[in-house]
Design an enzyme around this catalytic site. Structure first.
Site, PDB file in Angstrom:
ATOM      1  N   SER A  11       0.818  -1.216   0.000  1.00 42.81           N
ATOM      2  CA  SER A  11       0.000   0.000   0.000  1.00 42.81           C
ATOM      3  C   SER A  11       0.850   1.265   0.000  1.00 42.81           C
ATOM      4  O   SER A  11       0.561   2.212  -0.745  1.00 42.81           O
ATOM      5  CB  SER A  11      -0.947  -0.011   1.204  1.00 42.81           C
ATOM      6  OG  SER A  11      -0.225  -0.108   2.422  1.00 42.81           O
ATOM      7  N   LYS A 106      10.061   1.086   7.982  1.00 41.54           N
ATOM      8  CA  LYS A 106      10.312   1.593   9.332  1.00 41.54           C
ATOM      9  C   LYS A 106      10.545   0.403  10.262  1.00 41.54           C
ATOM     10  O   LYS A 106       9.600  -0.285  10.621  1.00 41.54           O
ATOM     11  CB  LYS A 106       9.123   2.421   9.818  1.00 41.54           C
ATOM     12  CG  LYS A 106       8.822   3.639   8.951  1.00 41.54           C
ATOM     13  CD  LYS A 106       7.528   4.328   9.380  1.00 41.54           C
ATOM     14  CE  LYS A 106       7.211   5.526   8.494  1.00 41.54           C
ATOM     15  NZ  LYS A 106       5.944   6.173   8.873  1.00 41.54           N
ATOM     16  N   LYS A 189       8.077   3.897  17.108  1.00 39.22           N
ATOM     17  CA  LYS A 189       6.680   4.309  17.350  1.00 39.22           C
ATOM     18  C   LYS A 189       5.712   3.158  17.085  1.00 39.22           C
ATOM     19  O   LYS A 189       4.603   3.128  17.638  1.00 39.22           O
ATOM     20  CB  LYS A 189       6.319   5.541  16.527  1.00 39.22           C
ATOM     21  CG  LYS A 189       6.480   5.389  15.009  1.00 39.22           C
ATOM     22  CD  LYS A 189       5.293   4.795  14.315  1.00 39.22           C
ATOM     23  CE  LYS A 189       5.589   4.539  12.848  1.00 39.22           C
ATOM     24  NZ  LYS A 189       4.456   3.923  12.129  1.00 39.22           N
TER      25      LYS A 189
END
Length: 335
Positions: A11, A106, A189
């Site tokens: 995506s 990430k 995160k």
């Protein structure tokens, strides 16, 4: 028309490819699967990962990686973090000195605990490397909703080239020279977002989430500083910005996975339900190990690790966090 390519058809890679195509680049996306390439080229839509976003004429898909990277000024690596080394290995001996690698995954490498820039440098020591991060859901970028992201590199010229390539009226791009901080903010995160989902799954409220996010950014900063990052980076787009968007949105697969765990799903059932890579799960394991080696206190990360790998009940994990010894809020952050 200048050529760029995106390696990966998930995506986020698709959303970025669409953005580059709208900026008048000739864009090639690469997939491992020929049937997927044929399907997208015929139907002009990636219905598997980003349904509803139509492909323009200057965006095409190939299963030939050499075709994708040939003459591309920018090569976007848009694969899960644990596949970055493999992709970089495929590029050995195929890049010229002017081509820029842009990593958008990430995470931290499992086993080594290395940042992804370190992974790329090991495999491609002479390449120009840029990290792209920040609060950005693919679904919203594809719809051209106003979004801000950040790019970082040891080379300001490379960062600015990537900044110029992606900038548009709906996508504002900042530069930040703190590559370590930008990478770690984006990776860590995901752990906190997973924890926020667990709290949602348990039925806790806004107070709980605010506490988790605030103390979570403290943990991120603490480990980040120990690894060489600048604390101010964690107040920016790849820190608090990415934390907010990932902890609060149902677009976030990390939060959605956490919700299922909080509701009592097993890890296997959760991954089957989400159907995509949940980076926060691997990041929890790697950060737990790295923090242990560095002697950094990360109670939230440790609690989530306990839920994932030690059979700790989510409600008991929260209870342990709430009943820890009293602390001074700003001690041990590294300020």
């Amino acid at each position: 028309m200048k050529k760029v390519c995106v390696l990966g058809t998930g995506s986020w890679g698709t959303a970025l490819a669409l953005s580059l195509a709208k900026n008048k680049f000739e864009v090639f996306m690469w997939t491992r699967r020929k049937e997927q390439a044929d399907y997208i080229n015929k139907n002009r839509e990636n219905t598997e990962y980003l349904p509803g976003a139509k492909f323009p004429e200057n965006l095409n898909v190939t299963d030939n990686i050499d075709e994708a990277i040939k003459d591309s000024e920018i090569i976007v690596i848009a694969v899960p973090s644990q596949s970055v080394r493999e992709i970089c290995s495929k590029l050995k001996g195929k890049l010229n000195s002017n081509q820029i690698l842009v990593n958008v995954a990430k995470g931290l490498e499992k086993g080594s605990g290395k940042r992804l820039s370190e992974v790329c440098k090991e495999e491609l020591p002479n390449s120009k490397y840029v990290m792209l991060s920040g609060p950005s859901h693919a679904e919203e970028v594809a719809k051209e909703l106003p979004t801000t992201i950040v790019v970082s590199s040891e080379s300001i010229e490379s960062a600015q080239t990537v900044q110029d390539a992606f900038m548009s009226p709906s996508l504002r791009v900042y530069t930040n020279p703190d590559l370590i901080g930008v990478e770690l903010g984006g990776a860590l995160k995901n752990i906190v977002a997973f924890g926020a989902g667990i709290c949602d799954g348990l039925g806790y409220g806004d107070n709980t989430k605010a506490a988790l996010m605030t103390r979570g950014i403290t943990e991120i900063s603490r480990l980040g500083i120990a690894m060489g990052a600048k604390v101010i980076t964690f107040t920016g787009l790849s820190g608090i910005g990415d934390l907010i968007v990932t902890c609060t949105s149902m677009h976030s697969r990390n939060r959605r996975a956490g919700i299922l765990i909080g509701k009592g799903y097993s890890l296997e059932e959760t991954l089957k339900e989400i159907k995509m890579v949940v980076e926060g799960i691997t990041a929890t394991e790697v950060a737990h190990d790295v923090a242990k080696k560095l002697g950094i206190d990360m109670p939230i990360t440790n609690a989530i690790y306990g839920v994932l790998h030690e059979g700790l009940e989510p409600s008991e994990a929260i209870n342990r966090l709430m009943t820890r010894n009293k602390k001074n809020e700003v001690e041990h952050i590294g300020l």
